[in-house]
Motif scaffolding. Structure first.
Motif, short mmCIF file in Angstrom:
data_model
loop_
_atom_site.label_atom_id
_atom_site.label_comp_id
_atom_site.label_asym_id
_atom_site.label_seq_id
_atom_site.Cartn_x
_atom_site.Cartn_y
_atom_site.Cartn_z
N PHE A 127 0.81 -1.21 0.00
CA PHE A 127 0.00 0.00 0.00
C PHE A 127 0.85 1.27 0.00
CE2 PHE A 127 -2.77 -3.22 2.07
CZ PHE A 127 -3.78 -3.24 1.11
N ALA A 128 2.04 1.20 -0.56
CA ALA A 128 2.87 2.40 -0.69
C ALA A 128 2.12 3.38 -1.59
CB ALA A 128 4.23 2.04 -1.28
N ASP A 129 2.27 4.67 -1.34
CA ASP A 129 1.49 5.68 -2.05
C ASP A 129 1.63 5.65 -3.57
OD1 ASP A 129 0.08 6.73 0.04
OD2 ASP A 129 1.56 8.27 0.48
N ARG A 130 2.73 5.16 -4.09
CA ARG A 130 2.89 5.15 -5.54
C ARG A 130 1.85 4.27 -6.22
NH1 ARG A 130 6.97 2.60 -3.21
NH2 ARG A 130 7.28 0.41 -3.60
N GLY A 131 1.12 3.44 -5.46
CA GLY A 131 0.10 2.59 -6.05
C GLY A 131 -1.31 3.17 -5.95
N ALA A 132 -1.41 4.43 -5.52
CA ALA A 132 -2.72 5.05 -5.38
C ALA A 132 -3.38 5.19 -6.75
CB ALA A 132 -2.60 6.41 -4.70
N ALA A 133 -4.68 5.09 -6.76
CA ALA A 133 -5.42 5.30 -7.98
C ALA A 133 -5.19 6.75 -8.44
CB ALA A 133 -6.91 5.04 -7.74
N PRO A 134 -5.12 7.02 -9.77
CA PRO A 134 -4.80 8.37 -10.26
C PRO A 134 -5.69 9.47 -9.69
CG PRO A 134 -4.75 6.79 -12.07
CD PRO A 134 -5.26 6.06 -10.85
N GLU A 135 -7.00 9.21 -9.58
CA GLU A 135 -7.89 10.25 -9.06
C GLU A 135 -7.62 10.53 -7.59
OE1 GLU A 135 -9.97 6.29 -8.72
OE2 GLU A 135 -8.86 7.33 -10.28
N GLN A 136 -7.13 9.55 -6.85
CA GLN A 136 -6.81 9.75 -5.45
C GLN A 136 -5.47 10.46 -5.28
OE1 GLN A 136 -8.75 9.17 -2.81
NE2 GLN A 136 -10.37 8.59 -4.22
N ARG A 137 -4.51 10.19 -6.16
CA ARG A 137 -3.21 10.86 -6.08
C ARG A 137 -3.39 12.36 -6.26
NH1 ARG A 137 -0.82 6.45 -9.10
NH2 ARG A 137 -1.17 7.67 -10.96
N GLN A 138 -4.25 12.74 -7.18
CA GLN A 138 -4.46 14.15 -7.45
C GLN A 138 -5.12 14.84 -6.28
OE1 GLN A 138 -6.70 14.02 -11.05
NE2 GLN A 138 -4.92 13.51 -12.30
N ALA A 139 -5.94 14.13 -5.53
CA ALA A 139 -6.66 14.72 -4.40
C ALA A 139 -5.79 14.83 -3.15
CB ALA A 139 -7.90 13.87 -4.08
N GLN A 140 -4.63 14.16 -3.12
CA GLN A 140 -3.77 14.21 -1.94
C GLN A 140 -2.89 15.45 -1.99
OE1 GLN A 140 -1.45 10.65 -1.72
NE2 GLN A 140 -3.21 9.34 -2.11
N PRO A 141 -2.79 16.17 -0.86
CA PRO A 141 -1.89 17.32 -0.83
C PRO A 141 -0.47 16.87 -1.14
CG PRO A 141 -3.25 17.22 1.16
CD PRO A 141 -3.48 15.95 0.37
N GLY A 142 0.21 17.61 -1.98
CA GLY A 142 1.59 17.31 -2.30
C GLY A 142 1.75 16.16 -3.27
N ALA A 143 0.65 15.74 -3.89
CA ALA A 143 0.72 14.59 -4.77
C ALA A 143 1.13 14.96 -6.18
CB ALA A 143 -0.62 13.87 -4.81
N GLU A 144 1.27 16.24 -6.47
CA GLU A 144 1.66 16.66 -7.81
C GLU A 144 3.00 16.05 -8.15
OE1 GLU A 144 1.52 19.08 -5.25
OE2 GLU A 144 -0.62 19.33 -5.45
#
Length: 146
Positions: A127-144
């Motif tokens: 569950f490392a963050d690099r596996g987040a779904a694309p729509e969720q990565r964009q919603a996370q602060p600092g995910a740019e």
């Protein structure tokens, strides 16, 4: 080392989910070994499968907020838990059949050891963050830029 608020929450949810799965595993392993009379390996393996279904669903949805696609997380979780299942069953066999440990000692010792391995694999690989779904990565602060 101080944890960020989000990390502390994730760790707390991980402990609750893992603890509940470990209790579920322990209860099933004892019931299958002592109650049903299954050999240690089989009792531990079947109990692990029950705990697996609960743990994956809860870890993905609650602990890590559903940020990880099944296509990414499930194969990794399956691989990590397959390794943990083999560790669990082998440890149970050694404790129960070789050393003669009681079903309760066998199940508790196996739960503690395998939980530590499962935690490390889940947190830092499955569950490392690099596996987040694309729509969720964009919603996370600092995910740019991930």
């Amino acid at each position: 080392m101080k944890l960020a608020a989000g990390e502390a929450g994730t760790l707390g949810r991980l402990v609750v989910t893992g603890g509940t799965a470990a209790l579920l595993f322990t209860a099933c392993a004892v019931a299958l070994r002592a109650g049903a009379g299954l050999p240690p390996f089989a009792a531990s393996a079947l109990a692990y499968l029950v705990a697996f279904a609960f743990a994956y669903t809860t870890q993905r949805r609650w602990t890590f907020g559903g940020r990880h696609s099944h296509g990414h997380a499930f194969p990794r979780y399956l691989a990590a838990q397959a390794a943990c299942l083999l560790l669990s069953a082998a440890l149970a066999q050694v404790l129960g059949a070789v050393w003669g440990a009681s079903p309760l000692v066998m199940a508790c010792a196996t739960s503690v050891a395998v939980s530590a391995v499962s935690f490390a694999l889940s947190r830092f690989w499955v569950f490392a963050d690099r596996g987040a779904a694309p729509e969720q990565r964009q919603a996370q602060p600092g995910a740019e830029g991930r």
